[in-house]
Design a protein around this motif. Structure first.
Motif, PDB file in Angstrom:
ATOM      1  N   GLN A 152       0.842  -1.189   0.000  1.00  0.00           N
ATOM      2  CA  GLN A 152       0.000   0.000   0.000  1.00  0.00           C
ATOM      3  C   GLN A 152       0.879   1.241   0.000  1.00  0.00           C
ATOM      4  O   GLN A 152       1.965   1.244   0.590  1.00  0.00           O
ATOM      5  CB  GLN A 152      -0.912   0.016   1.231  1.00  0.00           C
ATOM      6  N   ILE A 153       0.391   2.277  -0.652  1.00  0.00           N
ATOM      7  CA  ILE A 153       1.093   3.560  -0.672  1.00  0.00           C
ATOM      8  C   ILE A 153       0.141   4.616  -0.135  1.00  0.00           C
ATOM      9  O   ILE A 153      -0.946   4.841  -0.695  1.00  0.00           O
ATOM     10  CB  ILE A 153       1.539   3.964  -2.097  1.00  0.00           C
ATOM     11  N   VAL A 154       0.541   5.268   0.955  1.00  0.00           N
ATOM     12  CA  VAL A 154      -0.221   6.396   1.497  1.00  0.00           C
ATOM     13  C   VAL A 154       0.300   7.652   0.809  1.00  0.00           C
ATOM     14  O   VAL A 154       1.503   7.929   0.845  1.00  0.00           O
ATOM     15  CB  VAL A 154      -0.056   6.493   3.022  1.00  0.00           C
ATOM     16  N   LEU A 155      -0.596   8.382   0.163  1.00  0.00           N
ATOM     17  CA  LEU A 155      -0.172   9.455  -0.757  1.00  0.00           C
ATOM     18  C   LEU A 155      -0.837  10.778  -0.406  1.00  0.00           C
ATOM     19  O   LEU A 155      -2.010  10.819  -0.031  1.00  0.00           O
ATOM     20  CB  LEU A 155      -0.519   9.037  -2.189  1.00  0.00           C
ATOM     21  N   ASP A 156      -0.065  11.847  -0.560  1.00  0.00           N
ATOM     22  CA  ASP A 156      -0.622  13.192  -0.386  1.00  0.00           C
ATOM     23  C   ASP A 156       0.085  14.143  -1.350  1.00  0.00           C
ATOM     24  O   ASP A 156       1.237  13.915  -1.743  1.00  0.00           O
ATOM     25  CB  ASP A 156      -0.435  13.676   1.056  1.00  0.00           C
ATOM     26  N   THR A 157      -0.628  15.199  -1.736  1.00  0.00           N
ATOM     27  CA  THR A 157      -0.049  16.224  -2.604  1.00  0.00           C
ATOM     28  C   THR A 157      -0.274  17.605  -1.998  1.00  0.00           C
ATOM     29  O   THR A 157      -1.189  17.805  -1.196  1.00  0.00           O
ATOM     30  CB  THR A 157      -0.687  16.214  -4.009  1.00  0.00           C
ATOM     31  N   GLU A 158       0.576  18.544  -2.400  1.00  0.00           N
ATOM     32  CA  GLU A 158       0.309  19.966  -2.195  1.00  0.00           C
ATOM     33  C   GLU A 158       0.251  20.606  -3.574  1.00  0.00           C
ATOM     34  O   GLU A 158       0.949  20.165  -4.503  1.00  0.00           O
ATOM     35  CB  GLU A 158       1.400  20.625  -1.339  1.00  0.00           C
ATOM     36  N   THR A 159      -0.594  21.624  -3.722  1.00  0.00           N
ATOM     37  CA  THR A 159      -0.872  22.186  -5.042  1.00  0.00           C
ATOM     38  C   THR A 159      -0.847  23.715  -5.008  1.00  0.00           C
ATOM     39  O   THR A 159      -0.850  24.323  -3.937  1.00  0.00           O
ATOM     40  CB  THR A 159      -2.252  21.717  -5.548  1.00  0.00           C
ATOM     41  N   THR A 160      -0.865  24.308  -6.202  1.00  0.00           N
ATOM     42  CA  THR A 160      -0.855  25.770  -6.298  1.00  0.00           C
ATOM     43  C   THR A 160      -2.212  26.376  -5.961  1.00  0.00           C
ATOM     44  O   THR A 160      -2.323  27.575  -5.739  1.00  0.00           O
ATOM     45  CB  THR A 160      -0.462  26.230  -7.711  1.00  0.00           C
ATOM     46  N   GLY A 161      -3.249  25.542  -5.957  1.00  0.00           N
ATOM     47  CA  GLY A 161      -4.609  26.014  -5.697  1.00  0.00           C
ATOM     48  C   GLY A 161      -5.556  24.837  -5.651  1.00  0.00           C
ATOM     49  O   GLY A 161      -5.130  23.681  -5.503  1.00  0.00           O
ATOM     50  N   LEU A 162      -6.831  25.117  -5.817  1.00  0.00           N
ATOM     51  CA  LEU A 162      -7.850  24.093  -5.591  1.00  0.00           C
ATOM     52  C   LEU A 162      -8.410  23.451  -6.847  1.00  0.00           C
ATOM     53  O   LEU A 162      -9.173  22.496  -6.753  1.00  0.00           O
ATOM     54  CB  LEU A 162      -9.011  24.702  -4.788  1.00  0.00           C
ATOM     55  N   SER A 163      -8.053  23.955  -8.039  1.00  0.00           N
ATOM     56  CA  SER A 163      -8.727  23.482  -9.254  1.00  0.00           C
ATOM     57  C   SER A 163      -7.736  23.077 -10.336  1.00  0.00           C
ATOM     58  O   SER A 163      -7.143  23.936 -10.994  1.00  0.00           O
ATOM     59  CB  SER A 163      -9.673  24.560  -9.799  1.00  0.00           C
ATOM     60  N   ALA A 164      -7.597  21.765 -10.543  1.00  0.00           N
ATOM     61  CA  ALA A 164      -6.762  21.283 -11.642  1.00  0.00           C
ATOM     62  C   ALA A 164      -7.359  21.693 -12.984  1.00  0.00           C
ATOM     63  O   ALA A 164      -6.632  21.984 -13.940  1.00  0.00           O
ATOM     64  CB  ALA A 164      -6.636  19.765 -11.562  1.00  0.00           C
ATOM     65  N   ALA A 165      -8.685  21.720 -13.049  1.00  0.00           N
ATOM     66  CA  ALA A 165      -9.348  22.087 -14.304  1.00  0.00           C
ATOM     67  C   ALA A 165      -9.036  23.519 -14.713  1.00  0.00           C
ATOM     68  O   ALA A 165      -9.036  23.858 -15.904  1.00  0.00           O
ATOM     69  CB  ALA A 165     -10.862  21.899 -14.170  1.00  0.00           C
ATOM     70  N   GLY A 223      -6.183  25.004 -14.144  1.00  0.00           N
ATOM     71  CA  GLY A 223      -4.750  25.184 -14.374  1.00  0.00           C
ATOM     72  C   GLY A 223      -3.861  25.080 -13.162  1.00  0.00           C
ATOM     73  O   GLY A 223      -2.642  25.265 -13.276  1.00  0.00           O
ATOM     74  N   ASP A 224      -4.419  24.804 -11.988  1.00  0.00           N
ATOM     75  CA  ASP A 224      -3.562  24.612 -10.818  1.00  0.00           C
ATOM     76  C   ASP A 224      -2.774  23.323 -10.981  1.00  0.00           C
ATOM     77  O   ASP A 224      -3.211  22.380 -11.636  1.00  0.00           O
ATOM     78  CB  ASP A 224      -4.390  24.591  -9.528  1.00  0.00           C
ATOM     79  N   ARG A 225      -1.578  23.269 -10.355  1.00  0.00           N
ATOM     80  CA  ARG A 225      -0.655  22.157 -10.561  1.00  0.00           C
ATOM     81  C   ARG A 225      -0.160  21.607  -9.230  1.00  0.00           C
ATOM     82  O   ARG A 225      -0.249  22.259  -8.187  1.00  0.00           O
ATOM     83  CB  ARG A 225       0.556  22.634 -11.385  1.00  0.00           C
ATOM     84  N   ILE A 226       0.408  20.425  -9.287  1.00  0.00           N
ATOM     85  CA  ILE A 226       1.021  19.795  -8.112  1.00  0.00           C
ATOM     86  C   ILE A 226       2.408  20.390  -7.888  1.00  0.00           C
ATOM     87  O   ILE A 226       3.198  20.518  -8.830  1.00  0.00           O
ATOM     88  CB  ILE A 226       1.125  18.269  -8.296  1.00  0.00           C
ATOM     89  N   ILE A 227       2.714  20.738  -6.648  1.00  0.00           N
ATOM     90  CA  ILE A 227       4.044  21.258  -6.319  1.00  0.00           C
ATOM     91  C   ILE A 227       4.817  20.326  -5.379  1.00  0.00           C
ATOM     92  O   ILE A 227       6.036  20.450  -5.258  1.00  0.00           O
ATOM     93  CB  ILE A 227       3.969  22.659  -5.687  1.00  0.00           C
ATOM     94  N   GLU A 228       4.121  19.420  -4.717  1.00  0.00           N
ATOM     95  CA  GLU A 228       4.799  18.484  -3.809  1.00  0.00           C
ATOM     96  C   GLU A 228       4.030  17.165  -3.797  1.00  0.00           C
ATOM     97  O   GLU A 228       2.805  17.151  -3.765  1.00  0.00           O
ATOM     98  CB  GLU A 228       4.871  19.053  -2.393  1.00  0.00           C
ATOM     99  N   LEU A 229       4.779  16.069  -3.806  1.00  0.00           N
ATOM    100  CA  LEU A 229       4.198  14.724  -3.720  1.00  0.00           C
ATOM    101  C   LEU A 229       4.899  13.981  -2.597  1.00  0.00           C
ATOM    102  O   LEU A 229       6.131  13.928  -2.557  1.00  0.00           O
ATOM    103  CB  LEU A 229       4.387  13.980  -5.046  1.00  0.00           C
ATOM    104  N   GLY A 230       4.105  13.414  -1.688  1.00  0.00           N
ATOM    105  CA  GLY A 230       4.666  12.623  -0.598  1.00  0.00           C
ATOM    106  C   GLY A 230       4.005  11.261  -0.553  1.00  0.00           C
ATOM    107  O   GLY A 230       2.775  11.168  -0.576  1.00  0.00           O
ATOM    108  N   CYS A 231       4.811  10.200  -0.506  1.00  0.00           N
ATOM    109  CA  CYS A 231       4.291   8.833  -0.494  1.00  0.00           C
ATOM    110  C   CYS A 231       5.004   8.013   0.572  1.00  0.00           C
ATOM    111  O   CYS A 231       6.232   8.065   0.689  1.00  0.00           O
ATOM    112  CB  CYS A 231       4.513   8.158  -1.851  1.00  0.00           C
TER     113      CYS A 231
END
Length: 238
Positions: A4-17, A19-27
């Motif tokens: 199992q992989i426990v995953l979380d992201t941090e992003t530039t904002g709340l809406s990928a649609a 144009g917001d993007r992922i800035i951090e990935l932690g697994c």
């Protein structure tokens, strides 16, 4: 053995649609429900600035991300790490939506095609604790997981906390896991059943004091019901 992989992201904002993007990935990797230390942690250049509200949440400055790799440059490494695992994510729809968008921009299939499944711990918590707050912080408090180091959101720290929360939420699965491992062990034969015919249950007789206390309670209940208690009627000769 389940990975199992426990995953979380941090992003530039709340809406990928939008144009917001992922800035951090932690697994955080779990095998047999135990952390292995084989974690994945990346900072990513989103090619755009974070919204001020997002900055207040994660505290990752735009300047810090300028020289970091872009998601597309690390996409294959990420997929190789996640491939075949069951993902554990809090509010999974949010993170999966962003990951799917990043994969689309990199010309790759969506996340679900690479992994064994996705578990949403927010949905689990809402079922287990209806009507209560079920944020990660609230679950840490409720399940006695130490989150004192969480002054800002961080993808790896949040994944580590969520791993502890998930393990605490699913404690009952440990017994099943032990049984599965015993059945799947090297050279193990079929799991042996328990012959209940050989089970002898001890009979513990009440003491005189316990019998007297029981009779006194029955008398009180009989009196309170006006002599209509069923057990008194059944005890009378027919």
């Amino acid at each position: 053995m389940t990975r199992q992989i426990v995953l979380d992201t941090e992003t530039t904002g709340l809406s990928a649609a939008d144009g917001d993007r992922i800035i951090e990935l932690g697994c955080v990797e779990l095998v047999a429900r135990k952390p292995t230390g084989n974690n994945l942690h990346l900072y990513l250049n989103p090619d755009r600035d974070s919204h001020e509200d997002a900055l207040r949440v994660h505290g990752i400055s735009n300047e810090f991300l300028r020289d970091k790799p872009r998601f597309a440059e690390r996409a294959q490494e990420i997929l190789d790490y996640l491939r075949g695992a069951e993902l554990i994510i809090h509010n999974a729809g949010f993170d999966v939506g962003f990951l799917d968008k990043e994969l689309e921009l990199a010309g790759l299939p969506p996340l679900a095609t690479h992994v064994a499944g996705i578990v949403d711990t927010l949905a689990m918590a809402r079922e287990m604790f209806p009507g209560k707050r079920n944020s990660l912080d609230a679950l840490c408090d409720r399940l006695e997981v130490d989150n004192s180091g969480r002054t800002l959101h961080g993808a790896l720290l949040d994944a580590q906390l969520l791993a502890e929360v998930y393990i605490n939420m699913t404690r009952g699965q440990e017994a099943l896991l032990v049984m599965d491992e015993a059945a799947d062990g090297a050279g193990a034969g079929p799991a042996s059943g328990i012959d209940l015919r050989r089970l002898v249950l001890p009979v513990i007789a009440p003491t005189a004091a316990e019998l007297a206390a029981h009779e006194a309670l029955l008398t009180q209940l009989d009196k309170a019901s006006g002599g209509k208690t069923v057990w008194r009627n059944l005890s009378q000769p027919g």
